[in-house]
Design a protein around this motif. Structure first.
Motif, mmCIF file in Angstrom:
data_model
loop_
_atom_site.group_PDB
_atom_site.id
_atom_site.type_symbol
_atom_site.label_atom_id
_atom_site.label_comp_id
_atom_site.label_asym_id
_atom_site.label_seq_id
_atom_site.Cartn_x
_atom_site.Cartn_y
_atom_site.Cartn_z
ATOM 1 N N ASP A 1 0.816 -1.210 0.000
ATOM 2 C CA ASP A 1 0.000 0.000 0.000
ATOM 3 C C ASP A 1 0.857 1.271 0.000
ATOM 4 N N LEU A 2 1.959 1.214 -0.756
ATOM 5 C CA LEU A 2 2.854 2.369 -0.884
ATOM 6 C C LEU A 2 2.743 2.917 -2.305
ATOM 7 N N ALA A 3 2.524 4.225 -2.427
ATOM 8 C CA ALA A 3 2.582 4.854 -3.744
ATOM 9 C C ALA A 3 4.054 5.102 -4.086
ATOM 10 N N ILE A 4 4.397 5.063 -5.361
ATOM 11 C CA ILE A 4 5.736 5.510 -5.762
ATOM 12 C C ILE A 4 5.580 6.979 -6.140
ATOM 13 N N THR A 5 6.109 7.849 -5.261
ATOM 14 C CA THR A 5 5.836 9.281 -5.425
ATOM 15 C C THR A 5 6.686 9.904 -6.521
ATOM 16 N N ILE A 6 7.882 9.319 -6.763
ATOM 17 C CA ILE A 6 8.771 9.902 -7.767
ATOM 18 C C ILE A 6 9.869 8.887 -8.085
ATOM 19 N N PHE A 7 10.440 8.992 -9.266
ATOM 20 C CA PHE A 7 11.607 8.199 -9.652
ATOM 21 C C PHE A 7 12.749 9.192 -9.796
ATOM 22 N N GLN A 8 13.905 8.866 -9.152
ATOM 23 C CA GLN A 8 14.989 9.869 -9.136
ATOM 24 C C GLN A 8 16.359 9.228 -8.983
ATOM 25 N N PRO A 9 17.452 9.942 -9.301
ATOM 26 C CA PRO A 9 17.502 11.219 -9.985
ATOM 27 C C PRO A 9 17.915 11.025 -11.441
ATOM 28 N N PHE A 10 17.557 11.988 -12.276
ATOM 29 C CA PHE A 10 18.054 12.016 -13.644
ATOM 30 C C PHE A 10 19.073 13.155 -13.677
ATOM 31 N N ARG A 11 20.350 12.783 -13.902
ATOM 32 C CA ARG A 11 21.434 13.766 -13.767
ATOM 33 C C ARG A 11 21.940 14.276 -15.125
ATOM 34 N N ASP A 12 22.545 15.443 -15.061
ATOM 35 C CA ASP A 12 23.302 16.013 -16.181
ATOM 36 C C ASP A 12 22.521 16.009 -17.492
ATOM 37 N N PHE A 13 21.294 16.488 -17.407
ATOM 38 C CA PHE A 13 20.442 16.462 -18.607
ATOM 39 C C PHE A 13 20.510 17.761 -19.420
ATOM 40 N N GLU A 14 20.217 18.887 -18.763
ATOM 41 C CA GLU A 14 19.930 20.110 -19.526
ATOM 42 C C GLU A 14 21.215 20.861 -19.915
ATOM 43 N N GLY A 15 21.117 21.578 -21.020
ATOM 44 C CA GLY A 15 22.189 22.482 -21.439
ATOM 45 C C GLY A 15 23.438 21.790 -21.949
ATOM 46 N N MET A 16 23.293 20.539 -22.471
ATOM 47 C CA MET A 16 24.480 19.865 -23.000
ATOM 48 C C MET A 16 24.619 20.154 -24.499
ATOM 49 N N PRO A 17 25.885 20.262 -24.990
ATOM 50 C CA PRO A 17 26.082 20.408 -26.436
ATOM 51 C C PRO A 17 25.774 19.081 -27.134
ATOM 52 N N GLU A 18 25.605 19.141 -28.454
ATOM 53 C CA GLU A 18 25.473 17.891 -29.228
ATOM 54 C C GLU A 18 26.826 17.182 -29.265
ATOM 55 N N PRO A 19 26.926 15.858 -29.307
ATOM 56 C CA PRO A 19 25.789 14.956 -29.483
ATOM 57 C C PRO A 19 25.130 14.539 -28.156
ATOM 58 N N GLN A 20 25.667 15.040 -26.975
ATOM 59 C CA GLN A 20 25.079 14.588 -25.709
ATOM 60 C C GLN A 20 23.606 14.985 -25.589
ATOM 61 N N ARG A 21 23.263 16.117 -26.182
ATOM 62 C CA ARG A 21 21.892 16.595 -26.036
ATOM 63 C C ARG A 21 20.898 15.561 -26.575
ATOM 64 N N SER A 22 21.156 15.082 -27.805
ATOM 65 C CA SER A 22 20.235 14.098 -28.396
ATOM 66 C C SER A 22 20.270 12.796 -27.607
ATOM 67 N N ARG A 23 21.475 12.432 -27.159
ATOM 68 C CA ARG A 23 21.596 11.191 -26.380
ATOM 69 C C ARG A 23 20.790 11.295 -25.091
ATOM 70 N N ASN A 24 20.825 12.502 -24.476
ATOM 71 C CA ASN A 24 20.091 12.688 -23.226
ATOM 72 C C ASN A 24 18.583 12.530 -23.423
ATOM 73 N N LEU A 25 18.104 12.986 -24.584
ATOM 74 C CA LEU A 25 16.661 12.833 -24.842
ATOM 75 C C LEU A 25 16.322 11.354 -25.037
ATOM 76 N N ASP A 26 17.271 10.602 -25.634
ATOM 77 C CA ASP A 26 17.052 9.146 -25.746
ATOM 78 C C ASP A 26 17.079 8.499 -24.361
ATOM 79 N N ARG A 27 18.041 8.962 -23.520
ATOM 80 C CA ARG A 27 18.117 8.440 -22.148
ATOM 81 C C ARG A 27 16.791 8.683 -21.432
ATOM 82 N N ALA A 28 16.232 9.871 -21.655
ATOM 83 C CA ALA A 28 14.966 10.209 -20.993
ATOM 84 C C ALA A 28 13.878 9.204 -21.382
ATOM 85 N N GLU A 29 13.854 8.820 -22.648
ATOM 86 C CA GLU A 29 12.824 7.855 -23.079
ATOM 87 C C GLU A 29 12.958 6.532 -22.334
#
Ligand code: MG
Length: 539
Positions: free
Chosen positions: A59-87
């Protein structure tokens, strides 16, 4: 009007053990939900779907999944890779059955100092999340490379302007930088406050990353103004769960059930202090009424000889139990040899030792109600006909704290109802018990700090470090507002110090000295020496 308590949640990273151990401890303590820390999932020998089923069963809700690190503001090609990681993270979230993921501000050396880029990236992530009915919250890490303050994080979330993107606020990241949430109401709309994480900490001068990763504490165990943080947050309209996120080396090694219970208590106290769900008021304390020793007959005889040399006399016999009262002026010692009692349980475990103390309170029933709200075990000893019921609360080490009411106007006291008292027991040079010092392991210290603060409202005096020939002893005295109850708590990392050896012999914690108050201490010592008391040689 008191509001309804928000759901209570705890991050799995707070607790020791495997993921199933952590989930069971959180459920047993009474939490409504858990934050699944990714590392706990990675080290679990099972699928996210199994974790989801375990949580459902508990009877426990999962309130959040964490953490997702080093995502925002990355240059390519990390930026596209990060969006794939997010999926891939979204896949995991859907298997877990949670809709919220935490993105903490980027610490990567290659990340760009451009809020507009960060906003664009988070918007792209939120768009993908929304396509699966998921949400993203963004948290400013105190040591984030370009974003360390909640206002910066909010500016990025505001620019990104996506319904599936909001803020996560963390009391440690805010308060450790000397910041607060004072401007939150009126700056951030309530619907953008997606999640909150609560942690306290001692004030330390060290780098904020190490401070955060090793020394966080539950609210009320440290020195940060977490109650004010929560008050500001609620004033801004936050209506989500209150979630504990504490990284602490001791907690991660301590029994998970005890730590989870302490975590829940810390939220109960915080909700009281923030006016969400008030607790029965703290006691007004007026001193230590007695200290009780667990003994058998042989130990009682030896202890009697010892305290006899300190001027104590046996002045009372319990009416229905094998219990004696020894008194010197205003100081009372109780020797308990009653079989099948809380004292005998203690004696069987540890031999002769202090098994209880009694504090004088204004209203014992109110403090019992407070203890029950805080899930501390209340002990009611069986009593004989005509005897008083003196309630007690179990401390974290299993000893008892009795709650004795001072009768108004000097009325009849429990001693007279429960004991056959010798007539003419006045006299004696002691005025009372000055303090009771306890030694304990570092993780027990945090449990005791919470216990004395939460139940009795004792606050810490300035800490001391005492050099022992074999290591350092950390000491902090917990004192009530009026100064009538003083309980030094001593901790040593070394097993070779006097404190460390005592703690090893006492299975984690115990009383290692009792100090008495005398009008003339030198005269009291001279009198004890004359009676043959074994005095400690002091060079
Ligand atoms: Mg956090």
């Amino acid at each position: 009007m008191p509001q309804r308590s928000p759901p209570r949640s705890i991050a799995t990273v707070c607790l020791s053990g495997t993921l199933p151990d952590k989930l069971e401890a959180a459920a047993a303590a009474g939490f409504d939900g858990v934050e699944i820390f990714e590392n706990d999932l990675l080290t679990f020998d099972g699928t996210p779907a199994e974790v989801r089923r375990m949580c459902e069963d508990l009877d426990l809700a999962i309130t959040i999944f964490q953490p997702f690190r080093d995502f925002e503001g990355m240059p390519e090609p990390q930026r596209s890779r990060n969006l794939d990681r997010a999926e891939r993270k979204f896949d995991t979230m859907q298997a877990l059955g949670t809709d919220l993921i935490l993105v903490c501000s980027n610490v990567h050396a290659a990340s760009l100092p451009e809020p507009a880029r960060a906003a664009e990236d988070l918007r792209a992530m939120a768009e993908r999340a929304a396509a699966r009915s998921l949400r993203v919250c963004y948290e400013a890490l105190a040591w984030g490379r370009h974003v360390s303050r909640w206002r910066q994080a909010w500016e990025i979330v505001r620019q990104a302007d996506h319904a599936a993107l909001g803020l996560c606020l963390d009391s440690f990241h805010t308060l450790s930088l000397g910041d607060d949430l004072g401007a939150l109401a009126g700056t951030v709309p309530a619907e953008k406050l997606f999640f909150v994480q609560l942690a306290d900490a001692p004030k330390l001068s060290m780098d904020v990353l190490s401070w955060s990763r090793h020394h966080r504490l539950f609210p009320g165990q440290g020195e940060l103004p977490v109650a004010g943080f929560l008050t500001d947050l609620l004033a801004a309209g936050y209506a989500g769960p209150l979630s504990l996120e504490v990284f602490n080396d001791e907690f991660r090694a301590a029994p998970s059930r005890r730590i989870a219970r302490d975590g829940l208590r810390s939220l109960v106290i915080l909700e009281d202090r923030a006016g969400v769900a008030p607790l029965p008021a703290l006691p007004k304390l007026s001193g230590i009424e007695f200290v009780e020793f667990a003994v058998d007959h042989a130990a009682r005889e030896e202890l009697g000889r010892f305290v006899g040399a300190l001027g104590f006399r046996r002045t009372g016999l319990h009416r229905s139990k094998d219990v004696e009262l020894w008194r010197n002026g205003g100081a009372n010692l109780v020797f308990n040899a009653e079989p099948d009692s809380a004292a005998s349980e203690r004696f069987e475990q540890l031999g002769a030792c202090v098994c209880a103390m009694a504090v004088r309170v204004d209203d014992a029933a109110r403090i019992v109600a407070r203890a029950e709200k805080l899930s501390y075990a209340v002990w009611r000893e069986r009593i004989g006909a005509g005897e008083r019921r003196i309630p007690a609360v179990r401390a974290p080490d299993g000893t008892l704290v009795y709650l004795v009411e001072d009768p108004p106007g000097g009325g009849r006291r429990f001693w007279e109802d429960d004991f056959h008292l010798e007539a003419g027991d006045d006299g004696g040079e002691l005025l009372g018990v000055d303090h009771v010092a306890q030694a304990m392991t570092p993780d027990m210290m945090d449990s005791f700090v919470l216990f004395y603060r939460a139940l009795l409202g004792l606050l810490p005096d300035a800490p001391w470090e005492l050099p022992d020939p074999y290591g350092l002893v950390r000491s902090s005295a917990f004192i009530d507002g009026g100064g009538s109850v003083r309980l030094p708590l001593n901790v040593s990392e070394s097993r070779r110090t006097g404190t460390g050896r005592f703690v090893s012999a006492h299975a984690g914690a115990g009383v290692h000295h009792v100090a008495f108050l005398a009008a003339d201490a030198v005269a009291a010592v001279d009198a004890a020496a004359a009676k043959g008391a074994p005095l400690l040689d002091i060079p």
